[in-house]
Design a protein around this motif. Structure first.
Motif, short mmCIF file in Angstrom:
data_model
loop_
_atom_site.label_atom_id
_atom_site.label_comp_id
_atom_site.label_asym_id
_atom_site.label_seq_id
_atom_site.Cartn_x
_atom_site.Cartn_y
_atom_site.Cartn_z
N VAL A 41 0.86 -1.19 0.00
CA VAL A 41 0.00 0.00 0.00
C VAL A 41 0.89 1.23 0.00
N GLY A 42 0.71 2.11 -0.99
CA GLY A 42 1.50 3.33 -1.04
C GLY A 42 1.39 4.01 -2.38
N ARG A 43 1.59 5.33 -2.37
CA ARG A 43 1.48 6.10 -3.61
C ARG A 43 2.67 5.89 -4.53
N CYS A 44 3.86 5.76 -3.95
CA CYS A 44 5.07 5.66 -4.77
C CYS A 44 5.80 4.36 -4.46
N LEU A 45 6.36 3.76 -5.49
CA LEU A 45 7.12 2.52 -5.33
C LEU A 45 8.54 2.71 -5.82
N THR A 46 9.48 2.00 -5.20
CA THR A 46 10.84 1.97 -5.74
C THR A 46 10.81 1.28 -7.11
N THR A 47 11.88 1.45 -7.83
CA THR A 47 11.97 0.80 -9.14
C THR A 47 11.81 -0.71 -9.02
N ALA A 48 12.44 -1.28 -8.00
CA ALA A 48 12.36 -2.73 -7.81
C ALA A 48 10.94 -3.18 -7.49
N LEU A 49 10.25 -2.43 -6.61
CA LEU A 49 8.88 -2.78 -6.29
C LEU A 49 7.96 -2.63 -7.49
N ALA A 50 8.20 -1.58 -8.27
CA ALA A 50 7.41 -1.39 -9.49
C ALA A 50 7.61 -2.57 -10.44
N GLY A 51 8.84 -3.07 -10.50
CA GLY A 51 9.11 -4.24 -11.32
C GLY A 51 8.39 -5.48 -10.82
N MET A 52 8.35 -5.64 -9.51
CA MET A 52 7.62 -6.78 -8.92
C MET A 52 6.13 -6.69 -9.25
N LYS A 53 5.62 -5.46 -9.22
CA LYS A 53 4.21 -5.25 -9.58
C LYS A 53 3.96 -5.66 -11.02
N GLU A 54 4.82 -5.20 -11.93
CA GLU A 54 4.65 -5.51 -13.34
C GLU A 54 4.74 -7.01 -13.61
N GLU A 55 5.57 -7.69 -12.84
CA GLU A 55 5.75 -9.13 -13.01
C GLU A 55 4.68 -9.94 -12.31
N GLY A 56 3.79 -9.25 -11.60
CA GLY A 56 2.71 -9.94 -10.90
C GLY A 56 3.12 -10.60 -9.60
N LYS A 57 4.28 -10.21 -9.08
CA LYS A 57 4.76 -10.82 -7.84
C LYS A 57 4.07 -10.23 -6.61
N ILE A 58 3.65 -8.97 -6.73
CA ILE A 58 2.95 -8.32 -5.62
C ILE A 58 1.69 -7.64 -6.14
N LEU A 59 0.76 -7.41 -5.22
CA LEU A 59 -0.42 -6.61 -5.53
C LEU A 59 -0.17 -5.22 -4.96
N HIS A 60 -0.43 -4.19 -5.76
CA HIS A 60 -0.17 -2.83 -5.33
C HIS A 60 -1.46 -2.05 -5.17
N ARG A 61 -1.65 -1.43 -4.01
CA ARG A 61 -2.75 -0.52 -3.78
C ARG A 61 -2.21 0.90 -3.85
N ASP A 62 -2.48 1.59 -4.94
CA ASP A 62 -2.00 2.96 -5.13
C ASP A 62 -2.92 3.90 -4.37
N ALA A 63 -2.68 4.00 -3.06
CA ALA A 63 -3.58 4.77 -2.20
C ALA A 63 -2.88 5.13 -0.90
N GLU A 64 -3.43 6.15 -0.25
CA GLU A 64 -2.99 6.45 1.11
C GLU A 64 -3.51 5.35 2.03
N TYR A 65 -2.79 5.12 3.12
CA TYR A 65 -3.18 4.05 4.02
C TYR A 65 -4.57 4.25 4.57
N ASP A 66 -5.32 3.15 4.65
CA ASP A 66 -6.64 3.13 5.27
C ASP A 66 -6.79 1.81 6.02
N GLU A 67 -7.49 1.85 7.11
CA GLU A 67 -7.70 0.66 7.94
C GLU A 67 -8.23 -0.53 7.13
N ALA A 68 -9.02 -0.25 6.11
CA ALA A 68 -9.62 -1.32 5.30
C ALA A 68 -8.56 -2.15 4.60
N HIS A 69 -7.36 -1.59 4.38
CA HIS A 69 -6.31 -2.33 3.70
C HIS A 69 -5.83 -3.53 4.51
#
Length: 216
Positions: A41-69
């Protein structure tokens, strides 16, 4: 505070990391290595995390933190640079009964993450109870020098040997004597020297088990 040492199976479990910086990146890498389903959960990702997202290794919530997460999370790691947000993460997780780690703030943690040396399935964890990560890192480096790759090979051999010895149907006392004889022998030195024929011979001499061994 004394922490209860625990190795936890998180394979397939949903683990939430709040934050997308370099610290979060390291936490995500460790979670993935242990087979977790990781959500960041976060608005900005490092290059490595962005790569993990593109590869489907992680799920990314492009949002400010909320209890529902945190809903249905198995564990939570707070790795933001905002003390207020980290405090909310800790309170929300505890209210939901979810173990939480807030990076660099042991007072807000239900668990802390040790410094680890890994050699195959061998994991040596070093913890200072959160008092000095720098000292834990120093000790980890010393351990890395002392426990080389030969320990990974040794453990792989011992695991297979244990399976075979137990299958022989001997008593627990007899089995223990065989295991202790192997551990107390020169097997590790033979592995370190790459004398695989001698390794095989020593196993047969000490346990009566004939098994193939090979470099790892």
């Amino acid at each position: 505070m004394r922490y209860y040492p625990l190795f936890l199976d998180i394979a397939g479990r949903r683990c939430v990391v709040v934050g997308g910086g370099s610290v979060a990146e390291r936490k995500v890498e460790r979670l993935l290595a242990c087979g977790a389903r990781v959500e960041v959960v976060g608005r900005c990702l490092t290059t490595a995390l962005a790569g993990m997202k593109e590869e489907g290794k992680i799920l990314h919530r492009d949002a400010e933190y909320d209890e529902a997460h945190l809903r249905d999370a198995f564990l939570v790691i707070g790795a933001t640079d905002d003390g207020g947000v980290n405090g909310r993460i800790a309170r929300d997780a505890r209210a939901k009964g979810i173990p939480v780690n807030i990076v660099d703030d042991p007072a807000l943690c239900d668990f802390i993450l040790p410094s680890i040396v890994e050699r195959g399935d061998l994991a040596i964890a070093v913890s200072t109870g959160g008092r000095s990560p720098a000292l834990a890192k120093k000790i980890r480096r010393e351990m890395e020098e002392r426990y080389g790759p030969e320990y990974a090979a040794l453990l792989a051999i011992l695991g297979e040997l244990r399976r075979r010895v137990i299958a022989d149907g001997g008593s627990s006392g007899e089995n223990r004597e065989r295991f202790e004889a192997v551990i107390g022998s020169d097997l590790l030195e033979q592995i370190r020297a790459g004398r695989w024929d001698r390794v095989k011979e020593r196993i047969r001499e000490l346990t009566g088990v004939e098994m193939e061994v090979e470099p790892r």
